[in-house]
Design a protein around this motif. Structure first.
Motif, PDB file in Angstrom:
ATOM      1  N   PHE A  93       0.970  -1.189  -0.012  1.00  0.00           N
ATOM      2  CA  PHE A  93      -0.099  -0.020  -0.081  1.00  0.00           C
ATOM      3  C   PHE A  93       1.011   1.347   0.065  1.00  0.00           C
ATOM      4  N   PRO A  94       1.791   1.567   1.109  1.00  0.00           N
ATOM      5  CA  PRO A  94       2.671   2.802   0.946  1.00  0.00           C
ATOM      6  C   PRO A  94       3.427   2.696  -0.097  1.00  0.00           C
ATOM      7  N   LEU A  97       1.605   4.019  -3.380  1.00  0.00           N
ATOM      8  CA  LEU A  97       1.265   5.444  -3.022  1.00  0.00           C
ATOM      9  C   LEU A  97       2.155   6.347  -3.165  1.00  0.00           C
ATOM     10  N   THR A 100       3.082   6.452  -7.027  1.00  0.00           N
ATOM     11  CA  THR A 100       1.984   7.220  -7.745  1.00  0.00           C
ATOM     12  C   THR A 100       2.198   8.773  -7.645  1.00  0.00           C
ATOM     13  N   VAL A 101       2.694   9.172  -6.288  1.00  0.00           N
ATOM     14  CA  VAL A 101       2.953  10.564  -6.114  1.00  0.00           C
ATOM     15  C   VAL A 101       4.144  10.903  -6.932  1.00  0.00           C
ATOM     16  N   ASN A 120      -0.977  15.613  -3.688  1.00  0.00           N
ATOM     17  CA  ASN A 120       0.105  14.548  -3.416  1.00  0.00           C
ATOM     18  C   ASN A 120       0.547  14.595  -1.945  1.00  0.00           C
ATOM     19  N   LEU A 123      -1.859  12.019  -0.445  1.00  0.00           N
ATOM     20  CA  LEU A 123      -1.213  10.738  -0.839  1.00  0.00           C
ATOM     21  C   LEU A 123      -0.137  10.335   0.129  1.00  0.00           C
ATOM     22  N   ALA A 127       0.519   7.277   2.756  1.00  0.00           N
ATOM     23  CA  ALA A 127       1.506   6.411   2.661  1.00  0.00           C
ATOM     24  C   ALA A 127       2.628   6.382   3.695  1.00  0.00           C
TER      25      ALA A 127
END
Length: 219
Positions: A93-94, A97, A100-101, A120, A123, A127
């Motif tokens: 999960f982190p 994220l 993605t950032v 961001n 997000l 994260a």
């Protein structure tokens, strides 16, 4: 009648001799002893289509073993083992994220649209929370450090311990939504995000090496 007898004498006798010569090796071969391998070769039926043996490719090396590979006998030990088993699920999960950032920051730079990075900071905050959950679960899963730990496990352990704090630092450097939408990101933020993204990728590779063994990405 005499003509038939004439042709039988001329053709039949050579044909009979030829037949005897052809049959004699077979008769002689029947009386020879057969080795087990020859018997298996001669009597084994041909494999039917689709029954051919399937060749499997083993892992290049065995996965890294930890002290938690043996099933614990106490309730607390089983509970810790169960909690540690969630590390593999929580850690994705982190990672997703933060990458993605990094991707959104890159797209904002390429397309010159800072609005892409307005969310961001949120997000990154999620994260960071996920990283502070996944790291302790990793310690529970791997146990305390030992002298015979493999190098991949040692690197994975300590990079994973530092990453939540590095991600928190990146979150702190990231301006709020309004400033980010206006494109007021500092250069230190971009450098820190790039370093942490590279560390995340290296950490993911080491984690897979701990789980699947060295050479798991071999082509």
């Amino acid at each position: 009648m005499e003509r038939l007898v004439f042709w039988l004498r001329r053709v039949g006798l050579p044909a009979l001799l030829f037949a005897l010569l052809a049959v004699s090796p077979v008769v002689a071969h029947q009386h020879e002893p057969h080795t087990p391998q020859q018997q298996q070769t001669e009597t084994a039926p041909a494999p039917a289509p689709g029954d051919e043996p399937v060749m499997t490719m083993p892992w290049p090396t065995e996965p890294v073993m930890t002290e938690h590979d043996e099933r614990p006998t106490t309730f607390s030990g089983r509970l810790l083992r169960w909690l540690g088993g969630w590390h593999s699920a929580a850690v994705h999960f982190p990672i997703a994220l933060l990458l993605t950032v990094a991707f959104l920051e890159l797209m904002a730079t390429v397309r010159r649209k800072p609005i892409y990075t307005a969310s961001n900071k949120l997000l990154l905050g999620i994260a960071v929370i996920g990283a502070f959950v996944a790291a302790p679960l990793g310690w529970i899963n791997a146990g305390l450090p030992a002298a015979d730990d493999a190098s991949a496990l040692v690197l994975h352990r300590w990079i994973g311990t530092a990453l939540p704090f590095l991600m928190l630092f990146v979150w702190w450097l990231k301006p709020n939504a309004e400033a980010a939408a206006a494109g007021r990101n500092g250069p230190l933020y971009a450098i820190a995000l790039s370093v942490v993204a590279a560390a995340i990728l290296a950490q993911a590779y080491l984690g897979a090496e701990v789980t699947h063994g060295a050479g798991h990405m071999a082509f």
